[in-house]
Design a protein around this motif. Structure first.
Motif, PDB file in Angstrom:
ATOM      1  N   VAL A   1      -3.589  13.142   9.228  1.00 45.55           N
ATOM      2  CA  VAL A   1      -2.126  13.290   9.227  1.00 45.55           C
ATOM      3  C   VAL A   1      -1.587  11.916   9.612  1.00 45.55           C
ATOM      4  CG1 VAL A   1      -0.191  14.462  10.313  1.00 45.55           C
ATOM      5  CG2 VAL A   1      -2.297  15.727   9.818  1.00 45.55           C
ATOM      6  N   LEU A   2      -1.048  11.223   8.605  1.00 44.98           N
ATOM      7  CA  LEU A   2      -0.801   9.783   8.738  1.00 44.98           C
ATOM      8  C   LEU A   2       0.682   9.422   8.814  1.00 44.98           C
ATOM      9  CD1 LEU A   2      -3.360   8.555   6.035  1.00 44.98           C
ATOM     10  CD2 LEU A   2      -3.568   8.204   8.505  1.00 44.98           C
ATOM     11  N   ASP A   3       0.934   8.270   9.367  1.00 47.96           N
ATOM     12  CA  ASP A   3       2.227   7.601   9.269  1.00 47.96           C
ATOM     13  C   ASP A   3       2.609   7.593   7.781  1.00 47.96           C
ATOM     14  OD1 ASP A   3       3.719   4.955  10.897  1.00 47.96           O
ATOM     15  OD2 ASP A   3       3.855   5.080   8.721  1.00 47.96           O
ATOM     16  N   ILE A   4       3.880   7.888   7.474  1.00 49.17           N
ATOM     17  CA  ILE A   4       4.275   8.029   6.061  1.00 49.17           C
ATOM     18  C   ILE A   4       4.001   6.777   5.244  1.00 49.17           C
ATOM     19  CG2 ILE A   4       5.999   9.857   6.327  1.00 49.17           C
ATOM     20  CD1 ILE A   4       8.137   7.610   6.399  1.00 49.17           C
ATOM     21  N   ARG A   5       4.113   5.609   5.869  1.00 45.89           N
ATOM     22  CA  ARG A   5       3.893   4.350   5.143  1.00 45.89           C
ATOM     23  C   ARG A   5       2.428   4.223   4.728  1.00 45.89           C
ATOM     24  NH1 ARG A   5       6.112   0.749  10.023  1.00 45.89           N
ATOM     25  NH2 ARG A   5       4.807   2.296  11.084  1.00 45.89           N
ATOM     26  N   VAL A   6       1.545   4.622   5.644  1.00 48.16           N
ATOM     27  CA  VAL A   6       0.111   4.531   5.386  1.00 48.16           C
ATOM     28  C   VAL A   6      -0.307   5.586   4.357  1.00 48.16           C
ATOM     29  CG1 VAL A   6      -2.183   4.601   6.447  1.00 48.16           C
ATOM     30  CG2 VAL A   6      -0.246   3.670   7.730  1.00 48.16           C
ATOM     31  N   ALA A   7       0.227   6.790   4.507  1.00 48.03           N
ATOM     32  CA  ALA A   7      -0.126   7.877   3.580  1.00 48.03           C
ATOM     33  C   ALA A   7       0.210   7.493   2.147  1.00 48.03           C
ATOM     34  CB  ALA A   7       0.593   9.155   3.967  1.00 48.03           C
ATOM     35  N   PHE A   8       1.383   6.880   1.953  1.00 51.29           N
ATOM     36  CA  PHE A   8       1.753   6.511   0.585  1.00 51.29           C
ATOM     37  C   PHE A   8       0.878   5.369   0.075  1.00 51.29           C
ATOM     38  CE2 PHE A   8       3.918   4.168  -2.710  1.00 51.29           C
ATOM     39  CZ  PHE A   8       4.138   5.192  -3.620  1.00 51.29           C
ATOM     40  N   SER A   9       0.711   4.347   0.905  1.00 50.92           N
ATOM     41  CA  SER A   9      -0.048   3.167   0.493  1.00 50.92           C
ATOM     42  C   SER A   9      -1.488   3.529   0.123  1.00 50.92           C
ATOM     43  CB  SER A   9      -0.036   2.153   1.646  1.00 50.92           C
ATOM     44  OG  SER A   9      -0.798   1.031   1.338  1.00 50.92           O
ATOM     45  N   GLU A  10      -2.129   4.322   0.952  1.00 51.15           N
ATOM     46  CA  GLU A  10      -3.531   4.674   0.696  1.00 51.15           C
ATOM     47  C   GLU A  10      -3.660   5.706  -0.426  1.00 51.15           C
ATOM     48  OE1 GLU A  10      -5.685   2.827   1.822  1.00 51.15           O
ATOM     49  OE2 GLU A  10      -4.621   1.858   3.469  1.00 51.15           O
ATOM     50  N   GLY A  11      -2.719   6.642  -0.463  1.00 53.07           N
ATOM     51  CA  GLY A  11      -2.734   7.622  -1.554  1.00 53.07           C
ATOM     52  C   GLY A  11      -2.532   6.940  -2.891  1.00 53.07           C
ATOM     53  N   PHE A  12      -1.636   5.945  -2.917  1.00 51.83           N
ATOM     54  CA  PHE A  12      -1.453   5.167  -4.146  1.00 51.83           C
ATOM     55  C   PHE A  12      -2.748   4.443  -4.504  1.00 51.83           C
ATOM     56  CE2 PHE A  12      -0.794   1.029  -6.093  1.00 51.83           C
ATOM     57  CZ  PHE A  12      -0.284   1.426  -7.323  1.00 51.83           C
ATOM     58  N   GLY A  13      -3.377   3.809  -3.504  1.00 49.38           N
ATOM     59  CA  GLY A  13      -4.624   3.073  -3.758  1.00 49.38           C
ATOM     60  C   GLY A  13      -5.690   3.970  -4.381  1.00 49.38           C
ATOM     61  N   ASN A  14      -5.828   5.169  -3.852  1.00 46.81           N
ATOM     62  CA  ASN A  14      -6.838   6.102  -4.392  1.00 46.81           C
ATOM     63  C   ASN A  14      -6.498   6.511  -5.822  1.00 46.81           C
ATOM     64  OD1 ASN A  14      -8.048   6.010  -1.890  1.00 46.81           O
ATOM     65  ND2 ASN A  14      -7.143   7.916  -1.171  1.00 46.81           N
ATOM     66  N   ALA A  15      -5.228   6.883  -6.032  1.00 47.15           N
ATOM     67  CA  ALA A  15      -4.804   7.316  -7.374  1.00 47.15           C
ATOM     68  C   ALA A  15      -4.906   6.161  -8.362  1.00 47.15           C
ATOM     69  CB  ALA A  15      -3.374   7.850  -7.323  1.00 47.15           C
ATOM     70  N   PHE A  16      -4.494   4.976  -7.917  1.00 45.05           N
ATOM     71  CA  PHE A  16      -4.519   3.803  -8.787  1.00 45.05           C
ATOM     72  C   PHE A  16      -5.948   3.491  -9.237  1.00 45.05           C
ATOM     73  CE2 PHE A  16      -4.824  -0.808  -9.438  1.00 45.05           C
ATOM     74  CZ  PHE A  16      -3.851  -0.987 -10.406  1.00 45.05           C
ATOM     75  N   SER A  17      -6.906   3.638  -8.317  1.00 43.37           N
ATOM     76  CA  SER A  17      -8.298   3.344  -8.677  1.00 43.37           C
ATOM     77  C   SER A  17      -8.767   4.288  -9.779  1.00 43.37           C
ATOM     78  CB  SER A  17      -9.212   3.447  -7.452  1.00 43.37           C
ATOM     79  OG  SER A  17      -9.387   4.790  -7.047  1.00 43.37           O
ATOM     80  N   ALA A  18      -8.341   5.538  -9.709  1.00 39.16           N
ATOM     81  CA  ALA A  18      -8.714   6.508 -10.746  1.00 39.16           C
ATOM     82  C   ALA A  18      -8.019   6.180 -12.067  1.00 39.16           C
ATOM     83  CB  ALA A  18      -8.356   7.915 -10.285  1.00 39.16           C
ATOM     84  N   MET A  19      -6.769   5.695 -11.984  1.00 39.42           N
ATOM     85  CA  MET A  19      -6.041   5.298 -13.203  1.00 39.42           C
ATOM     86  C   MET A  19      -6.744   4.114 -13.878  1.00 39.42           C
ATOM     87  SD  MET A  19      -2.150   5.391 -11.722  1.00 39.42           S
ATOM     88  CE  MET A  19      -1.585   6.726 -10.680  1.00 39.42           C
ATOM     89  N   VAL A  20      -7.152   3.138 -13.079  1.00 34.00           N
ATOM     90  CA  VAL A  20      -7.829   1.948 -13.623  1.00 34.00           C
ATOM     91  C   VAL A  20      -9.134   2.338 -14.297  1.00 34.00           C
ATOM     92  CG1 VAL A  20      -9.072  -0.164 -12.946  1.00 34.00           C
ATOM     93  CG2 VAL A  20      -6.819   0.318 -11.980  1.00 34.00           C
TER      94      VAL A  20
END
Lengths: 205, 533
Positions: free
Chosen positions: B260-279
């Motif tokens: 359960v993360l700080d909103i800034r971290v949750a978005f940044s890391e969630g984006f990183g994970n999703a982005f890696s799958a997109m790439v």
């Protein structure tokens, strides 16, 4: 007795400059060491947090890769020399509820693990778990203990790996692991061109 | 002492040995010819070690040979005398004067392009001081009058049981993943100018895999090697993308799927994970762990089953973002948008938001795009326990998973009358440093252009508390108060009338990454009255 020659003024100024530069460099080295960001995977010694101006807000702003919510601290029983056995106490803390924590250990070549190399814990019984491992080395050197810890959460596995540095003997007497690894692998540094050369598998037609 | 001939020979031999050692490829004895240009062509390849799709472990048995695309190749005769860039098949073409003796072909772990688009990526040896680039060298050869073909291959160094020789493929494998990440961005904006990026790695690197300041550090030690972990590299490159092209207010730190993360971290890391799958065009994020144990783990970003789901969870964020991108239809997911809208929001909208970066100021402009149906977004979010998002601050978003700790973690951005003061609580119950609620955010509009004083005074919680205050405008910190005075904090700042600001309040004790909310006697919530004069 040899006569003591007075330094010309410009040399004294130059020496003062050198002294200042060296002092700043030494201070810089110390400060760098003190304020190094917490390694993600090289396990940190368990030191109590302090609340002072110097200790404040030195947190990592590194954007780390995702891994299992497991933290590891360690404590080495004593300073050791080659031939002696010693204990390493590992403390693992899981950050969230999980079903099971599995821990596997492997030491570098030359460092012998004299106790079990795998452990399993029921994390529903508690979030902090300790393991005491025994090691010995026949030669002085810088060794590493590799720890892989895995959590089972709702049937899914997440892992995190750690590297624990273990020093046997006087560190001043052995080469850095990086230097040693590079020479073992046949890497050649060309500082002038700013490159480190690795050997290719080359074919010609 | 007489200098005998045998001694002279020994001296010369030693000297030549030293020279060879420092040559970086044995080209120090090269002599440049004066004849016509002779072409030296060939192909640069590397070993790609795939990861097992089920376990995420390195699968050496299925190693393939891949072309090293877009890397710099040089003919080196003491220094570079000719340079080229490999094409999509790894082919290169160099020119060397006839009569050159002792030249070698060098492939640099570098992708460099000037003009538009542009990029500059180098893989550096993390054990060296300063920037030392990995290169792969062939053997010295002589150029007479005929064209030559010389192919260089970067081998993994794995002999079936262990790494026994140089892991030459590592730097080229990482570059290849970065090329794929760049290509996803270029597919939306072909004129992208990528700021210089350094990748630091070595075979003994234990300093972690992470992004910071235009540098990606990558693990290399046998406990955890990441050079072949394409999702991991792409995840970190995603942080670089946010930093270089968008805005990322994340404070970073350790994180995992259920946190359960700080909103800034949750978005940044969630984006990183999703982005890696997109790439990668592969929804299963894979991270090989120990080479010694052949282990790894996977995260399916397409999965909608997240522990502790919500707007504070990277798993929920990655699930939503990947559903926007991919063409799979599931319950609640009707999207098939690709990367265009995601890129548009991140590059053109998020940087201008007065709120700190989170799923809130991603979704708000995203819903406004003509190709997006807002109610479909709401449905997808609701499946992750995220209420309808209507503004950058997540006003009205209050749903929480039952395991979320803290009595004052919603709304994410609090409002109130600062002239009379109101209560705000910092909590360590969701973990130290980047757990949700460690940092509480207050949003307000400045009533005047003036100098204001902000105060935080303890009302409950840790007896000897240490509150800190910071203020942000569009994510840019304007300053803060971080004294060690017990139970109160004061901070003065100049503000401009009508401008929206974010005030951040925290209890310093909880900002320690090692804070243990489960420790005996831990007081996990400390509250303060926040006021402005």
């Amino acid at each position: 007795m040899k006569p003591v020659l007075p330094f010309p003024e410009h040399r004294i100024k130059l020496m003062k400059k050198y002294y200042t530069v060296i002092s700043v460099l030494i201070a810089g080295l110390f400060l760098t060491g003190m304020s190094s960001p917490i390694d993600d995977d090289e396990a940190a010694l368990n030191e109590p947090a302090t609340d002072s101006h110097q200790a404040k807000h030195k947190h990592s702003t590194d954007y780390a890769k995702p891994h299992a919510g497991i933290d590891l601290t360690f404590h080495q029983s004593k300073t050791v020399v080659a031939g002696e056995s010693f204990e390493l106490q590992l403390t693992l803390r899981t950050r969230s509820a999980a079903d099971q924590l599995q821990v596997r250990l492997r030491s570098d070549e030359g460092l012998q693990l004299d106790s079990a190399d795998a452990y399993q814990f029921d994390t529903r019984q508690g979030m902090t778990h300790s393991v005491v491992c025994e090691f010995s080395a026949l030669q002085d050197g810088q060794y590493y203990v590799n720890v892989t810890a895995s959590l089972q959460i709702d049937g899914k596995q997440q892992s995190r790996s750690f590297t624990i540095p273990v020093t046997v003997g006087d560190p001043a007497t052995f080469k850095s692991s990086a230097e040693e690894a590079n020479s073992k692998r046949g890497y050649r540094l060309d500082a002038e061109q700013g490159v480190i050369s690795m050997p290719a598998v080359e074919t010609t037609e | 002492m007489k200098f005998s001939f045998p001694l002279f020979l020994i001296f010369m031999a030693a000297l030549s040995g030293l020279t060879a050692c420092s040559s970086g490829g044995g080209s120090a004895s090269c002599s440049l010819g004066t004849g016509a240009s002779i072409s030296v062509t060939g192909q640069i390849t590397f070993d790609r070690v795939p990861l097992d799709s089920a376990s995420g472990a390195l699968d050496f048995a299925n190693t393939s040979t891949e072309p090293a695309q877009g890397v710099t190749v040089q003919a080196v005769c003491n220094s570079a005398i000719s340079s080229a860039t490999t094409d999509a098949n790894g082919h290169y073409s160099l020119s060397v004067p006839a009569g050159t003796n002792g030249v070698l072909v060098r492939a640099k772990a570098e992708m460099l392009k000037t003009g538009t688009p542009a990029w500059d990526v180098t893989v550096l040896d993390e054990t060296q001081t300063g920037d030392v680039v990995f290169v792969m060298d062939g053997s010295p050869f002589n150029v007479v009058n005929s064209p030559l073909v010389r192919n260089l291959h970067a081998a993994s160094g794995f002999d079936g049981l262990n790494y026994t020789t140089s892991r030459v493929a590592g730097p080229f494998a990482m570059l290849d993943t970065i090329r794929k990440a760049q290509n996803l961005v270029l597919s939306v904006n072909a004129s992208s100018i990528f700021p210089p990026l350094k990748v630091k790695w070595s075979e003994v690197s234990t300093t972690g895999t992470f992004y910071t300041n235009n540098t990606i550090s990558v693990l290399g030690s046998l406990a955890d090697t990441d050079e072949y972990d394409e999702h991991v590299i792409a995840h970190e490159w995603g942080h670089y993308f946010q930093d270089a092209f968008s805005r990322d207010d994340s404070i970073g730190g350790q994180h995992s799927q259920g946190n359960v993360l700080d909103i800034r971290v949750a978005f940044s890391e969630g984006f990183g994970n999703a982005f890696s799958a997109m790439v990668m065009g592969d929804s299963v994020y894979k991270d090989s762990q120990s080479v010694l144990f052949r282990t790894g783990f996977t995260i399916d970003v397409e999965s909608n089953s997240c522990p502790n789901e919500g707007w504070y969870n990277e798993c929920s964020v990655q699930s939503v973002l990947f559903d926007f991108f991919d063409d799979d239809s599931e319950t609640s997911d009707v999207f098939n948008l690709g990367f265009t809208e995601i890129y548009d929001v991140m590059v053109n909208d998020m940087p201008n938001s007065p709120a700190l970066t989170s799923i809130f100021n991603f979704i708000t402009p995203f819903k406004a795009k003509s190709s997006v149906v807002g109610t479909d977004v709401d449905t997808l979010l609701n499946a992750q326990l995220i209420d309808q998002i209507t503004d950058d601050f997540g006003s009205g978003v209050t749903s929480l998973d039952a395991d979320v700790a803290g009595t004052d973690v919603v709304p994410a951005f609090k409002t109130g009358d600062l002239t009379t003061g109101f209560n705000v609580c910092s909590t360590g119950g969701n973990g130290g440093y980047n757990g949700l609620g460690v940092n509480r955010f207050i949003t307000f509009t400045s009533p005047a252009t003036d100098r204001f004083t902000f105060n935080a005074v303890r009302t409950s919680g840790i007896t000897q508390s240490d509150p800190d205050i910071y203020i942000y405008q569009n994510g840019i910190p304007l300053g803060g108060g971080e004294s060690t005075v017990a139970n109160s904090e004061t901070f003065n700042v100049n503000l401009v009338t009508g401008v929206e600001y974010v005030l951040q309040v925290l209890e310093f004790t909880y900002s320690n990454p090692d804070y243990n909310p489960d420790a005996v006697g831990a007081i996990n919530e400390t509250c303060f009255t926040i006021s402005r004069t």
